[in-house]
Design a protein around this motif. Structure first.
Motif, PDB file in Angstrom:
ATOM      1  N   TYR A  73      -5.839  -0.088  -0.248  1.00 34.00           N
ATOM      2  CA  TYR A  73      -6.326   0.851  -1.256  1.00 34.00           C
ATOM      3  C   TYR A  73      -5.303   1.168  -2.342  1.00 34.00           C
ATOM      4  CZ  TYR A  73      -9.834   1.778   2.355  1.00 34.00           C
ATOM      5  OH  TYR A  73     -10.835   1.649   3.276  1.00 34.00           O
ATOM      6  N   ARG A 124      -8.094  -6.914  -5.365  1.00 39.80           N
ATOM      7  CA  ARG A 124      -8.151  -5.538  -4.884  1.00 39.80           C
ATOM      8  C   ARG A 124      -8.101  -4.565  -6.063  1.00 39.80           C
ATOM      9  NH1 ARG A 124      -4.246  -5.526   0.551  1.00 39.80           N
ATOM     10  NH2 ARG A 124      -5.743  -6.655   1.884  1.00 39.80           N
ATOM     11  N   ASN A 125      -8.337  -3.312  -5.754  1.00 44.01           N
ATOM     12  CA  ASN A 125      -8.363  -2.279  -6.784  1.00 44.01           C
ATOM     13  C   ASN A 125      -6.994  -2.129  -7.455  1.00 44.01           C
ATOM     14  OD1 ASN A 125      -9.321   0.064  -8.218  1.00 44.01           O
ATOM     15  ND2 ASN A 125      -8.108   1.277  -6.781  1.00 44.01           N
ATOM     16  N   HIS A 126      -6.970  -2.187  -8.794  1.00 44.98           N
ATOM     17  CA  HIS A 126      -5.722  -2.058  -9.554  1.00 44.98           C
ATOM     18  C   HIS A 126      -5.661  -0.749 -10.345  1.00 44.98           C
ATOM     19  CE1 HIS A 126      -3.818  -6.080  -9.010  1.00 44.98           C
ATOM     20  NE2 HIS A 126      -5.039  -6.340  -8.549  1.00 44.98           N
ATOM     21  N   PHE A 127      -6.506   0.186  -9.986  1.00 40.50           N
ATOM     22  CA  PHE A 127      -6.538   1.450 -10.701  1.00 40.50           C
ATOM     23  C   PHE A 127      -5.200   2.189 -10.621  1.00 40.50           C
ATOM     24  CE2 PHE A 127      -7.224   6.032 -10.873  1.00 40.50           C
ATOM     25  CZ  PHE A 127      -7.936   6.160 -12.057  1.00 40.50           C
ATOM     26  N   SER A 164     -16.715   3.841  -2.572  1.00 38.07           N
ATOM     27  CA  SER A 164     -16.478   4.763  -3.678  1.00 38.07           C
ATOM     28  C   SER A 164     -16.029   6.130  -3.168  1.00 38.07           C
ATOM     29  CB  SER A 164     -17.740   4.914  -4.535  1.00 38.07           C
ATOM     30  OG  SER A 164     -18.814   5.430  -3.778  1.00 38.07           O
ATOM     31  N   PHE A 214     -12.288   5.801  -2.222  1.00 34.02           N
ATOM     32  CA  PHE A 214     -11.394   5.815  -3.371  1.00 34.02           C
ATOM     33  C   PHE A 214     -11.329   7.212  -3.995  1.00 34.02           C
ATOM     34  CE2 PHE A 214     -11.947   1.072  -3.675  1.00 34.02           C
ATOM     35  CZ  PHE A 214     -10.616   0.793  -3.456  1.00 34.02           C
TER      36      PHE A 214
END
Length: 366
Positions: A44, A135-138, A342, A345
């Motif tokens: 994550y 993967r998520n790069h936020f 969602s 996250f």
């Protein structure tokens, strides 16, 4: 030193000999293996970020796994590799362009930026990013490389809060790997001694002291680390890899950390071979690596992956999604509805927000 020589002689004479530990936090049942957050909750958040360690704590991990390397000014930091380009923005820093150089490590030459060429102050100007492109790069660019001391301080604080809420609650520990200790010793860095000094300064260099604050397990592929901590502490030791016979590994450590692939038949990927049972006969715990639940290996669903892991009769599991493992060990089934991705996250960011700033939260809400 004499006792260690006697152990080796006994093995040569054919006597089964193993290291033993009574460390309470090292005990786990096969029905509920230890959850070891591989580099934090790095499914994550960027690996080896304090936010990722914190999230692993809240997701139910028994241990977080700091990989430890060193800086030019002898400061221990948590990064998986001695090189920096895979997980930081070092390539975008023109002031460090001339630090890139070729180095041969483990028989492989690589042209990169290396932690041993940076001071801690310089490393702190870099920002972490997610290693895996899908993967998520936020969260890229939000977090610094932490020191080992900062990681231990974080776990100490989180555990203190947990104990205030529930004095009988189990504590989350640090499952520490020293990276490339022999190479670093040749370069003039005694990372094992520095790590021991750090543990001692935190009052967690023995099993009894660690159990009360931050449980500690030491792991390594390199025998020099295992020998050092065997000589200086009574902390549990894990011998990583599969290069040596289990009978030999049992003279060096209390458990083994093999790859998951080594535990199953090469013909049928979900028929266990004899590795785990052979290790258990020698008194060794088995903590394989690494379950990545967003990748197709080991099962088609999160539940199936964890069910397959549990069928191996292991004592612990390295995972990059500790909430998935915690859910499965707690329910032993697949019928309970889990949070959506969602929702996960959103919950992660709410906690990360407390360590970043209001601007981040506003960005997420847009």
């Amino acid at each position: 030193m004499v006792s260690k020589q006697l152990i080796v002689v006994s093995c040569w004479l054919g006597v089964v000999c193993t290291l033993e530990t009574t460390c309470p936090y090292f005990t786990s049942s096969h029905d509920s293996p230890l959850i070891i957050a591989h580099r934090g909750a790095c499914g994550y958040l960027p690996e080896h970020s304090l936010a990722g360690y914190s999230e692993a704590f809240y997701m139910g991990a028994d241990f977080v796994e700091p990989d430890v390397v060193i800086t030019k000014d002898h400061q221990l930091v948590c990064v998986h590799d001695l090189y920096l380009s895979d997980v930081t923005d070092v390539a975008s820093h023109p002031e460090f362009a001339d630090r890139k150089r070729k180095l041969t490590l483990g028989g492989k030459e690589r042209d990169d930026w290396w932690t041993i060429d940076f001071t801690l102050t310089e490393l702190k100007t870099l920002r972490l990013h997610q290693r895996w492109p899908d993967r998520n790069h936020f969260y890229d660019g939000l977090f610094q490389i932490p020191t080992l001391e900062e990681a231990l301080d974080l776990l100490t604080s989180l555990n203190e809060s947990r104990k205030k809420e529930n004095p009988k609650a189990s504590l989350t520990g640090a499952y520490i790997e020293m990276k490339w200790p022999d190479f670093l010793k040749e370069q003039g860095f005694d990372v094992n001694q520095l790590a021991y000094n750090t543990l001692k300064a935190h009052g967690i260099e023995t099993c009894a002291r660690a159990a009360a604050t931050v449980p500690i397990i030491m792991q390594d592929f390199f025998e020099s680390t295992l020998d050092f901590f065997h000589d200086h502490t009574d902390l549990p030791l894990i011998f990583l890899g599969e290069e040596h016979p289990l009978s030999y590994m049992a003279t060096k450590a209390h458990g083994v950390g093999p790859s998951i692939d080594s535990l199953v038949s090469s013909q049928d990927p979900w028929t266990p071979n004899d590795y785990v049972s052979d290790a258990h006969k020698l008194g060794l715990k088995v903590h394989p690596w690494t379950l990545r639940q967003d990748q197709p290996k080991y099962g088609s669903t999160v539940c199936e992956k964890n069910m397959n892991m549990l069928s191996l009769n292991i004592d612990g599991l390295f995972t990059e999604y500790p909430d998935g493992a915690d859910f499965f060990w707690a329910t032993k089934g697949c019928n309970t509805q889990r949070r959506s991705l969602s929702q996960i996250f959103y919950d992660v960011l709410k906690r990360v927000y407390t360590t970043v700033n209001q601007k981040t939260w506003s960005k997420f809400q847009q």
